[in-house]
Design a protein around this motif. Structure first.
Motif, PDB file in Angstrom:
ATOM      1  N   ALA A 189       0.826  -1.210   0.000  1.00 33.03           N
ATOM      2  CA  ALA A 189       0.000   0.000   0.000  1.00 33.03           C
ATOM      3  C   ALA A 189       0.858   1.257   0.000  1.00 33.03           C
ATOM      4  CB  ALA A 189      -0.931  -0.005   1.215  1.00 33.03           C
ATOM      5  N   LEU A 190       2.039   1.196   0.611  1.00 30.70           N
ATOM      6  CA  LEU A 190       2.905   2.367   0.631  1.00 30.70           C
ATOM      7  C   LEU A 190       3.397   2.712  -0.771  1.00 30.70           C
ATOM      8  CD1 LEU A 190       5.038   1.613   3.826  1.00 30.70           C
ATOM      9  CD2 LEU A 190       3.062   3.113   3.602  1.00 30.70           C
ATOM     10  N   PHE A 191       3.771   1.705  -1.533  1.00 25.89           N
ATOM     11  CA  PHE A 191       4.223   1.949  -2.905  1.00 25.89           C
ATOM     12  C   PHE A 191       3.066   2.457  -3.768  1.00 25.89           C
ATOM     13  CE2 PHE A 191       7.217  -1.712  -1.844  1.00 25.89           C
ATOM     14  CZ  PHE A 191       8.209  -0.856  -1.408  1.00 25.89           C
ATOM     15  N   ARG A 195       2.718   6.043  -5.824  1.00 25.37           N
ATOM     16  CA  ARG A 195       2.483   6.110  -7.272  1.00 25.37           C
ATOM     17  C   ARG A 195       1.239   6.930  -7.581  1.00 25.37           C
ATOM     18  NH1 ARG A 195       3.658   0.350  -6.751  1.00 25.37           N
ATOM     19  NH2 ARG A 195       5.826  -0.055  -7.342  1.00 25.37           N
ATOM     20  N   VAL A 196       0.202   6.800  -6.750  1.00 22.80           N
ATOM     21  CA  VAL A 196      -1.016   7.590  -6.954  1.00 22.80           C
ATOM     22  C   VAL A 196      -0.705   9.077  -6.837  1.00 22.80           C
ATOM     23  CG1 VAL A 196      -3.269   8.141  -5.950  1.00 22.80           C
ATOM     24  CG2 VAL A 196      -2.590   5.752  -6.253  1.00 22.80           C
ATOM     25  N   ASP A 197       0.219   9.419  -5.959  1.00 26.02           N
ATOM     26  CA  ASP A 197       0.616  10.824  -5.798  1.00 26.02           C
ATOM     27  C   ASP A 197       1.509  11.315  -6.921  1.00 26.02           C
ATOM     28  OD1 ASP A 197      -0.822  11.008  -3.483  1.00 26.02           O
ATOM     29  OD2 ASP A 197       0.870  10.597  -2.158  1.00 26.02           O
ATOM     30  N   VAL A 204       9.921   6.539  -5.640  1.00 23.04           N
ATOM     31  CA  VAL A 204       9.368   5.580  -4.681  1.00 23.04           C
ATOM     32  C   VAL A 204      10.495   4.834  -3.983  1.00 23.04           C
ATOM     33  CG1 VAL A 204       7.975   3.491  -4.440  1.00 23.04           C
ATOM     34  CG2 VAL A 204       7.199   5.342  -5.930  1.00 23.04           C
ATOM     35  N   LEU A 205      11.482   4.410  -4.758  1.00 24.81           N
ATOM     36  CA  LEU A 205      12.610   3.679  -4.180  1.00 24.81           C
ATOM     37  C   LEU A 205      13.374   4.547  -3.185  1.00 24.81           C
ATOM     38  CD1 LEU A 205      14.635   1.341  -4.038  1.00 24.81           C
ATOM     39  CD2 LEU A 205      15.719   2.258  -6.106  1.00 24.81           C
ATOM     40  N   TRP A 206      13.648   5.786  -3.564  1.00 28.15           N
ATOM     41  CA  TRP A 206      14.490   6.660  -2.733  1.00 28.15           C
ATOM     42  C   TRP A 206      13.749   7.182  -1.496  1.00 28.15           C
ATOM     43  CZ3 TRP A 206      19.512   7.645  -2.388  1.00 28.15           C
ATOM     44  CH2 TRP A 206      19.925   8.773  -1.677  1.00 28.15           C
TER      45      TRP A 206
END
Length: 302
Positions: A189-191, A195-197, A204-206
């Motif tokens: 859910a965090l990823f 992505r939605v933002d 996302v990785l950093w």
């Protein structure tokens, strides 16, 4: 009387409602015995390091058990001075540091990228790639040493260079596996929220993944540090210039060439070993607590 009441009375008669017996806590004698066993194990583990330090400070070597508790009159720093005159300890430490830092940097960068791709991204052949990474673990480095030497020294012309020492260790499949397993523990859910933002995969990785797997970063750094810091065979094979050799190789050359002419070769060799061991010991003492911490749960509300 209802069936429920009948069952309740039956449990009371048979004593099944009674709370299970609590296990007794170990007594004082058991705690003392446990501490004694741990203390003996700790002393047995630390004794070789203690003996190495004591041996490096002795004017004359004493191989008997009494040598572990030397006479203060037999203590000196001359062994460190003598080995430093034959091989530059500082230069060896600098070369070891460059070699180790380069390997750690490459291992972390490639390990994070590959681990993220194998755990978070979906692409064809991901499972096969991970299987190959596992299979690489069973291939001994000595089996690849001759082809690597021909490739790096003859084809690339990187003999007697720090880059030539670093390249064979730049990608560590064990680090890839560690990062993959840690990334799999991060909630999807965090990823998805990032992505939605509108965040890119690198963002996302950093910003999301790396802060949550900090224990994995420290684990890989510490585990990777030991390998190149103590590595002897490959640097010895690829470097012939003493000014570029790590301290482990310089100590080996000292043992085979000039140790016989030293007044106390045993103490001088131990002095070099102490200098080589100190950075590793300090690093583990500083970061040992980091293995016990994890911030993965901090990004999710209960």
């Amino acid at each position: 009387m209802t069936a429920t009441g009948t069952r309740a009375e039956a449990r009371k008669k048979t004593g099944t409602d009674a709370a299970p017996p609590r296990r007794g806590h170990p007594g004082r004698g058991g705690a003392i015995a446990r501490w004694i066993v741990l203390a003996v194990g700790g002393l047995a583990f630390l004794f070789p390091f203690y003996y190495m330090v004591i041996g490096s400070l002795q004017t004359k070597p004493d191989p008997t058990p009494a040598g572990a508790f030397p006479n203060p009159a037999n203590i000196t720093l001359q062994n460190y001075v003598e080995i430093n005159e034959r091989i530059s300890l500082l230069s060896g430490l600098v070369n070891s540091g460059i070699f180790t830092a380069g390997v750690i940097l490459c291992t972390v960068v490639f390990g994070v990228l590959a681990g993220y791709a194998l755990s978070v991204l979906h692409w064809r052949g991901r499972g096969l790639t991970f299987s190959i990474a596992l299979l690489v673990q069973i291939v001994p480095f000595q089996l690849l040493m001759i082809p690597l030497y021909v490739l790096i020294a003859r084809d690339y012309g990187l003999a007697d260079t720090h880059l030539g020492m670093i390249l064979p260790f730049a990608i560590n499949s064990a680090a890839v596996i560690i990062f993959r397993q840690y990334f799999l523990q991060v909630p999807r859910a965090l990823f998805d929220a990032a992505r939605v933002d509108g965040a890119s995969e690198m963002r996302v990785l950093w910003s999301v993944a790396l802060p949550l797997v900090r224990p994995a970063l420290l684990t890989v750094v510490l585990l990777t540090f030991i390998g190149p810091w103590n590595e002897f065979l490959w640097p010895f094979l690829i470097t012939k210039d003493p000014a570029l050799q790590p301290l482990a190789v310089s100590l080996a050359n000292y043992i085979t060439t000039v140790a016989a002419s030293a007044s106390n070769p045993f103490g001088a060799i131990l002095a070099g070993a102490v200098v080589l061991a100190i950075p590793a010991v300090v690093l583990f003492v500083i970061f040992q607590r980091q293995f016990q911490s994890s911030d993965i749960g901090s990004g999710v509300k209960g």
